[in-house]
Every structure is written in structure tokens, then in C-alpha cells.
Scaffold this motif. Structure first.
Motif, PDB file in Angstrom:
ATOM      1  N   LYS B 306       0.825  -1.220   0.000  1.00  0.00           N
ATOM      2  CA  LYS B 306       0.000   0.000   0.000  1.00  0.00           C
ATOM      3  C   LYS B 306       0.855   1.265   0.000  1.00  0.00           C
ATOM      4  O   LYS B 306       0.387   2.321   0.410  1.00  0.00           O
ATOM      5  N   ARG B 308       1.904   3.273  -2.201  1.00  0.00           N
ATOM      6  CA  ARG B 308       1.394   4.382  -3.006  1.00  0.00           C
ATOM      7  C   ARG B 308       0.221   5.064  -2.287  1.00  0.00           C
ATOM      8  O   ARG B 308       0.187   6.288  -2.163  1.00  0.00           O
ATOM      9  N   GLU B 309      -0.699   4.248  -1.776  1.00  0.00           N
ATOM     10  CA  GLU B 309      -1.855   4.810  -1.073  1.00  0.00           C
ATOM     11  C   GLU B 309      -1.410   5.620   0.140  1.00  0.00           C
ATOM     12  O   GLU B 309      -1.948   6.701   0.431  1.00  0.00           O
ATOM     13  N   ALA B 311       1.421   7.078   0.554  1.00  0.00           N
ATOM     14  CA  ALA B 311       2.039   8.328   0.093  1.00  0.00           C
ATOM     15  C   ALA B 311       0.971   9.365  -0.208  1.00  0.00           C
ATOM     16  O   ALA B 311       1.103  10.535   0.170  1.00  0.00           O
ATOM     17  N   THR B 393       6.363   9.665  -3.510  1.00  0.00           N
ATOM     18  CA  THR B 393       6.142   8.391  -4.187  1.00  0.00           C
ATOM     19  C   THR B 393       4.772   8.374  -4.872  1.00  0.00           C
ATOM     20  O   THR B 393       4.565   7.687  -5.865  1.00  0.00           O
ATOM     21  N   ALA B 394       3.826   9.165  -4.295  1.00  0.00           N
ATOM     22  CA  ALA B 394       2.469   9.178  -4.841  1.00  0.00           C
ATOM     23  C   ALA B 394       2.442   9.740  -6.242  1.00  0.00           C
ATOM     24  O   ALA B 394       1.662   9.310  -7.089  1.00  0.00           O
TER      25      ALA B 394
END
Lengths: 394, 397
Positions: B306, B308-309, B311, B393-394
């Protein structure tokens, strides 16, 4: 959006159901679950009791037949299983020198008869001599008074007569001695004859030979047995009954006997005697049980199971024996009230062979008691009454 | 307030639940292992409970009758009953043996007892107790015997008249209760061949088979076949007397060994099953460590999945505490699911174990607490990773 809500609700319901199942499982099984029990309602009714014991088939009258003096066996005429009459010759011991001694004895007896005859003849001879001498003496005496003979001649004749009398006495005594001798030798002969007869072993009663302990040629000491026999009319089962249960056993009670050789067959019989002597080591009482009709084939020494009907009552309160427990040092039964257990102390009486125990005090007809339980019960425990526990998971 | 954890779980609920199930099976194994240990201890104590004795009187200088062979003359109980403080004394024998049932052999512990005295089965699940003084038995359910079945023990046939449950020896062999005299015979009387050989041996001894002494050999042969020993005498102490005192008295005056309940428990639990118990305990510790490791790996990989989430969350300004709480909640939830599943499967499969598995409620509570603590600790690594996620990172790669 709508679909998500439905899914969330669905999942929650599913989760709650799983949780409910989990809780249910925890409560229904394992240590938290109620103890499953079976119960019974008490009723008054008939009560029959019996005691059980094991015994061996024996003959009450058994005989060991053997010589009364040491010797060697000459012949054995019967074998195991032979039926014999009273007085029948069963075996013979070797007479060794007895026959010779018997012949000697007989000869001595015959000789004594002759000696007696000779003594009799001597007595007669002496009598005649004495008579003649007496007559001569009297004649000389009367002629001597008239002075035909000298005094010396008369005295000589009187001496002759006295001497003949004494001789007669001596010969009579010899005759008596010869008669006594004959009696003695006759008695001796009879003794030897008896001894000779004693080496023949005969049956004291009619019966069956059960053992042949020695064979011809064997040397035995006095008292050792050559054959054993029993009187088959005296067959009985020598039964040992546990002392703790033997109280009600009386002579005359009906019994059923199962021989080990025929496990399926029950043979009727009855108690013939309750022995006064019990076995102090095995703590058992000895009871003699006879067959109503002795079975045709059986073995002495065979194991037999004996059940003796002892007491019966018509209006007795009895509980299943499995219901009676020891709890806190007291005997009693568990009852259920409002789904929880309670212990009721009772006074119990005898226990029957079908597993029922008489209750003398503490319970009444109509009471519901716990018979079987899944585990040991404690006071106030929750229980669930079921029909049977036999299918219980281990 | 939206539950972040709930939302996330709802999103990947299948993955989450399956992970929980996997963890649950592992926890189930751990709980079963603990249950096996408890079962072993209980097996040892069952022997004590079923004896219903306060003092075990056995052969001098032995640890009998369970840990070591012991042989006492069977009239010793009379002398014991007359001693002060003794309410009751009963003979018992114990013999582990195989009984043939059809095609299979059942390994059992044959207990010889006197009906109505100490040593009899304390409760029955079916049938009745032993009332005849011979040829009846009460068997444990685990033997697989049925009511009314006829079984053969040595030279006699016995009828199963009653069934009981959870009556096992310390090595988990189910018990078969039979009348004392039969048990003595089974234990001490030799088989027919041995008796015949023994007779021949005695008859061949010129000192024992003397000419001129009729009856000597018969008497000797008869004395050889009597069986007058038991393994132990169970003594009940009268109320108001101290068991230790009574035992001391027996040891001193009767020249027999006497163990009180506590001493016997010590022998059974700490001496007899010590090694196996330690084995199980070691396994239990390893399983606990493995479970903890797996929980932390799962939480860790779930968090990594997770990144990405997380971030994005960081980017929109979510506080660290909220993110940490989300991971902790998920971890604890996983633990909870795992525990419920584990406890359920352990309860379901426990009866099928060959040895007794005792699942205590206390152990379950302790297990739940341990699972929660382990899950909490396991989430720490994942939380640390989550907090270190770079918001960039997002947007980036």
C-alpha cells in the motif's frame, strides 16, 4: 455506492454469524459446556438378588487307594475311567516272601496239631500207668497190713503210684502247652494270611477310577496311592463366594451352574451346604452346590460359574448402581433441580447382580436421579439431560 | 470519522480474510499444542483422581505403582486398616497389556479393584458397575468396546458391563476395570505352558520330589500357582487426620513406602511426563515465535503493498498517528480473526487427536492476549516503514 453499502452490511452480518457460531461452539463444547447426563425416575418394585461365585466340580467322596506297608506293585488291573464295584480287585502288591511265610506257618500249624495228638496219647498212657500203679499200691497196702509184704515193699509201691500221678500231671501240662502252641501257630498263620490278603487292593465302594498314580514295578511307601477313585453319586460344585456377599446364602436355595466346557448351557442345582469354614486368605466362603441332575460328561476339577438366587422383595426402592457415588466421604446420588446438580446422601442396602442397589433412606419413589454422566459431577453444575451417552465423542 | 482501516479492509477483504484464515490455522496448531500439553498433565492427574485415594502404599523403596513396578502382599491392607487415621484401605493392581478385539489389538491399562472401594471408576457413561466378583469389566470409551461385548484377558473371557470416559493411564492408555481377583490372576498367574514347565522342573528336583514324603510335591506345586500380591494399597485418611502424618506412620511401622497425593502428583507429573512435557513446551515456544514472525511478515508485506496509497494519504496531510492506528487496527483485526478461527478449528479437531487435548478457557484467554500483543509488536515494523514513506512516491514512478 449502494453496492458497497450492501457488501459492507453483508460482510458484517456474515462476520457476526461466524462470531455467534464461535461463541456457541465455545459454550456447547469443551470445559464450559454443560455436563451431559442421563436420568431415571425411581419406582418401587420387585427386587431379586443373587450372588455369584466360581467353583470347581469335585466329588465329595474321593478315595486314594494304596498299600498299608511299603512294597512294590505287582499288577494294576483297572485304568482311569473304569467303573468298579465295591470289593473289586483293583491292584496287587508284590507279596515277596509272604507266600513262603504262609507255607511255613501252615506247616507249623499242622505240626502243632500232631504234637497235640501225641501229647494226648501220652496223657492217656500216663493215666493208665497211674491207674495201675494206684491199684498196685492199694493192693500192697492191704496185704502189708496183714504182714504179707514188708513195709519197704509197700512204700515202694506207694512211691510208684505217687510218681505215676506226678507223671500224669506233667504230661497233662505238656498237652495244654501243645494246645496253646497250636492256637499260637494258628493265629500266626491267620496273620500271615491277612497280610497276604492285604497286598490285594480292592475298591472300598462302587465308583470311577480317576487317576492311576503308579505302575507295576514301582516301589511305594506306606500311604502312597496307586489309584484314586471317586463316588460319582457325590458330584458337587465347591463354590467360592466373596465373603462380602455371602450373607444371604442358605442351604436349599436354587442355583444355576454354568460349566466351563459348555458356556452356553445353564444347569440347575441347589445349595447343599454352606461350609462353616471360610477361606481366610482369599476372603471367600465355601458353598457346596449339587446338580439337580448331574450332567453326563464333565471333568472333575472343571471350572464352573454358579449363581445362587438369594433374596427377593416385592416393594423395594432400588436405583441403578451407576447412580450411587461417593462424594465428600458420603454415599449418595445426584439429582437435578433447575438444570443444576445437587447431591443427596442415601443409605443403601444390598446390590443385585443386575446392577441395582436398594435405597433404604434418602429418596422417594418418583424422584429423578442422574444415572450416567459425561464426567465426575460437582455440586451446582449445569447439566443437559440426554437419552444416552454411549455415542459420546471420546 | 471514516475508519481508514475498515475502508482498506473492505477494499481487499478477500485477501485480508484469507490471510486471517491462514494465520488462524497456525494459531489453531499452537492452541492444540498447548492443549496436548494440558492433556498430558491431565492424563497423569486423571489416574490420581480416579484412584480417589489420599495415600498410596507401595513396595518399599519403589516409586510404584505408576512409575515403577511394585508388589505388596494382598493382606497388607488388613494391617493398614487397623492403623490410626486410616478410614479405608483397598487393594489395587495395574497392568498395561494388549487386549485383542477382532482384528485389532487394544492397548489398555487393566486396573484390578474391589467393587465399592477406592480405585473403582468414579462415574459411568453407560451400563452398570462391576457387581460380580469375577468376569465383568468396565471399560473406557476409548477402548472401543461396546456394552455386552465379550473380551478375552489372558485365560478368561469377560463381559463389558459398563463404560466410562476419560479414564487413562499416564501414557494415555485407556483403562479397563476388572475385579481384583481376576486382575491378580491375569497379572501374576503364569500361562499354562509356563505352569506345566515349572511343575516338571520342580518334579525333577530330587530335594523337592522326595520318595517317602507323599504329598510334598503336590503341596509345593500348589503353592507355586497361587497369586497373592497386589501393586498398591489405596488408603483413605479419616477426617481430622493429616495425610502426611498417617503416611509417615505407615512408612515407619509397616516397612512399606507411602506417598501422599502431593508426592504422587509430583512423581506422575514432574517425573513421569517431564521429558515429553518439555518437548511439547519447546515446540510451543517455537510455534509461538513462528506465528509472531508470520504475522509481522504479513503485516509488513500488506503495508508494502500500500506504499502508493500511504504516500497519497501523507500528501493530503493525514497525520502519522492516523496511519499508525490504521496499521495497528488491521494487525489487531488480523489477530482477532486468526484467534477466532484458530480456537474454532482447535475445538473442532481436538477430539480426533489420538492423545487427549485439553483446551482450557484460561489458556484461550492467555492465547488471545498473546496474539494481540504479538500482532501489536509485529505491526511496529510495518508502522515504521509506513511512516518513512516519502509523499513524493504518490506522484513519482
Amino acid at each position: 455506492m449502494n453496492r458497497r453499502v450492501i457488501r459492507a452490511v453483508g460482510l458484517s452480518v456474515f462476520g457476526l454469524m461466524l462470531l455467534a457460531g464461535f461463541v456457541l461452539l465455545m459454550v456447547r463444547s469443551g470445559p464450559l459446556a454443560p455436563v451431559r447426563v442421563t436420568t431415571a425416575v425411581l419406582e418401587r418394585g420387585a427386587f431379586e438378588n443373587a450372588v455369584f461365585g466360581i467353583g470347581t466340580v469335585e466329588a465329595e467322596r474321593a478315595y486314594a487307594i494304596g498299600p498299608t506297608s511299603p512294597g512294590r506293585i505287582l499288577a494294576v488291573h483297572v485304568d482311569v475311567g473304569s467303573e468298579v464295584r465295591a470289593g473289586q480287585l483293583l491292584a496287587e502288591m508284590d507279596p515277596v516272601e509272604l507266600d513262603a511265610r504262609l507255607a511255613a506257618s501252615r506247616a507249623a500249624s499242622a505240626r502243632a496239631v500232631h504234637a497235640l495228638e501225641s501229647a494226648g496219647a501220652q496223657v492217656r498212657d500216663a493215666e493208665v500207668r497211674q491207674e495201675l500203679a494206684g491199684r498196685n499200691a492199694r493192693r500192697y497196702a492191704s496185704l502189708g497190713e496183714r504182714a504179707f509184704f514188708s513195709d519197704a515193699a509197700v512204700e515202694a509201691k506207694r512211691q510208684e503210684a505217687d510218681s505215676a500221678g506226678a507223671q500224669l500231671q506233667a504230661v497233662r501240662a505238656q498237652f495244654d502247652a501243645a494246645r496253646m502252641d497250636l492256637q499260637r501257630l494258628d493265629a500266626e498263620r491267620v496273620a500271615v494270611e491277612r497280610q497276604r490278603a492285604n497286598v490285594r487292593l480292592v475298591a472300598p465302594v462302587a465308583g470311577v477310577v480317576t487317576a492311576r498314580d503308579a505302575e507295576p514295578g514301582t516301589t511305594l511307601v506306606a500311604g502312597q496311592s496307586v489309584l484314586r477313585m471317586v463316588d460319582p453319586a457325590s458330584v458337587r460344585v465347591r463354590t467360592r463366594i466373596d465373603q462380602g456377599r455371602s450373607g444371604g446364602v442358605r442351604a436349599g436355595q436354587a442355583a444355576s451352574i454354568v460349566l466351563r466346557s459348555r458356556p452356553g448351557l445353564t444347569v440347575p442345582g441347589k445349595v447343599s451346604r454352606v461350609e462353616l469354614n471360610g477361606d481366610a486368605v482369599t476372603e471367600e466362603r465355601i458353598v457346596q452346590v449339587v446338580f439337580d441332575e448331574p450332567p453326563k460328561d464333565f471333568a472333575f476339577g472343571e471350572l464352573a460359574e454358579v449363581t445362587i438366587a438369594t433374596s427377593r422383595g416385592a416393594d423395594v426402592l432400588a436405583v441403578p448402581g451407576a447412580a450411587v457415588h461417593e462424594h465428600g466421604g458420603r454415599r449418595g446420588v445426584w439429582t437435578v433441580s433447575d438444570g443444576a446438580t445437587a447431591f443427596v446422601p442415601v443409605r443403601t442396602g444390598e446390590a443385585s447382580l443386575d446392577g441395582r442397589t436398594v435405597v433404604l433412606e434418602g429418596l422417594q419413589a418418583g424422584d429423578r436421579i442422574i444415572v450416567h454422566s459425561e464426567r465426575e459431577l460437582r455440586a451446582g453444575e449445569r447439566v443437559a439431560v440426554v437419552e444416552s451417552l454411549e455415542g459420546t465423542r471420546r | 470519522m471514516i475508519s481508514l482501516a475498515g475502508r482498506d479492509i473492505l477494499h481487499h477483504w478477500t485477501k485480508y480474510v484469507f490471510t486471517g484464515v491462514g494465520l488462524g490455522l497456525l494459531i489453531g496448531v499452537t492452541l492444540s499444542m498447548a492443549g496436548i500439553y494440558r492433556g498430558m498433565v491431565d492424563d497423569a492427574q486423571v489416574l490420581l483422581r480416579s484412584s480417589a485415594a489420599d495415600i498410596w502404599v507401595v513396595q518399599q523403596e519403589t516409586l510404584g505403582p505408576y512409575a515403577e513396578p511394585s508388589s505388596v502382599r494382598d493382606d497388607a491392607y488388613r494391617a493398614l486398616r487397623g492403623m490410626p487415621g486410616v478410614a479405608d484401605a483397598a487393594n489395587v493392581t495395574y497392568l498395561t497389556m494388549q487386549i485383542r478385539q477382532g482384528e485389532r489389538d487394544v492397548r489398555v491399562m487393566a486396573v484390578g479393584f474391589e467393587p465399592g472401594r477406592s480405585g473403582e471408576p468414579p462415574f459411568l457413561v453407560a451400563g452398570r458397575g462391576v457387581v460380580r466378583s469375577h468376569y465383568e469389566v468396565v471399560a473406557d470409551l476409548r477402548t472401543g468396546f461396546r456394552l455386552g461385548e465379550r473380551i478375552r484377558i489372558r485365560r478368561q473371557e469377560y463381559e463389558v458391563v459398563g463404560l466410562t470416559r476419560r479414564m487413562v493411564s499416564s501414557s494415555s492408555d485407556p483403562m479397563v476395570f476388572l475385579p481384583l481377583k481376576d486382575a491378580q490372576e491375569a497379572q501374576f498367574l503364569k500361562d499354562n505352558d509356563a505352569i506345566v514347565n515349572e511343575r516338571a522342573r520342580t518334579a525333577a528336583n530330587p530335594g523337592l520330589n522326595r520318595p517317602g514324603v507323599p504329598g510334598l510335591l503336590d503341596a509345593l506345586l500348589a503353592s507355586q500357582t497361587s497369586s497373592r500380591s497386589v501393586n498398591a494399597v489405596l488408603v483413605k485418611v479419616a477426617s481430622g487426620h493429616d495425610a502426611e502424618r498417617v503416611a509417615e506412620n505407615i512408612r515407619r511401622w509397616k516397612h512399606l513406602e507411602a506417598y501422599t497425593w502431593r508426592q504422587m502428583e509430583d512423581i506422575l507429573v514432574s517425573k513421569l511426563i517431564e521429558t515429553s512435557a518439555r518437548q511439547i513446551a519447546t515446540f510451543l515456544v517455537i510455534l509461538a515465535i513462528v506465528s509472531a514472525a508470520i504475522v509481522s511478515f504479513i503485516i509488513y508485506t500488506m503495508t508494502l503493498g500500500k506504499v502508493r496509497e500511504l504516500a497519497v494519504l501523507k500528501l493530503i496531510g493525514t497525520r502519522n498517528r492516523t496511519i499508525a492506528a490504521m496499521i495497528l487496527q488491521q494487525s489487531l483485526g488480523l489477530g482477532l480473526i486468526g484467534f477466532v478461527i484458530g480456537k474454532t478449528v482447535a475445538t473442532l479437531w481436538a477430539p480426533y487427536f489420538p492423545k487427549y487435548v485439553l483446551l482450557l478457557p484460561d489458556d484461550a484467554v492467555r492465547g488471545l492476549a498473546a496474539t494481540m500483543v504479538v500482532c501489536a509488536i509485529a505491526s511496529l515494523v510495518a508502522i515504521r516503514v509506513a511512516l518513512k514513506v516519502d509523499p513524493a512516491t504518490a506522484i513519482g514512478g
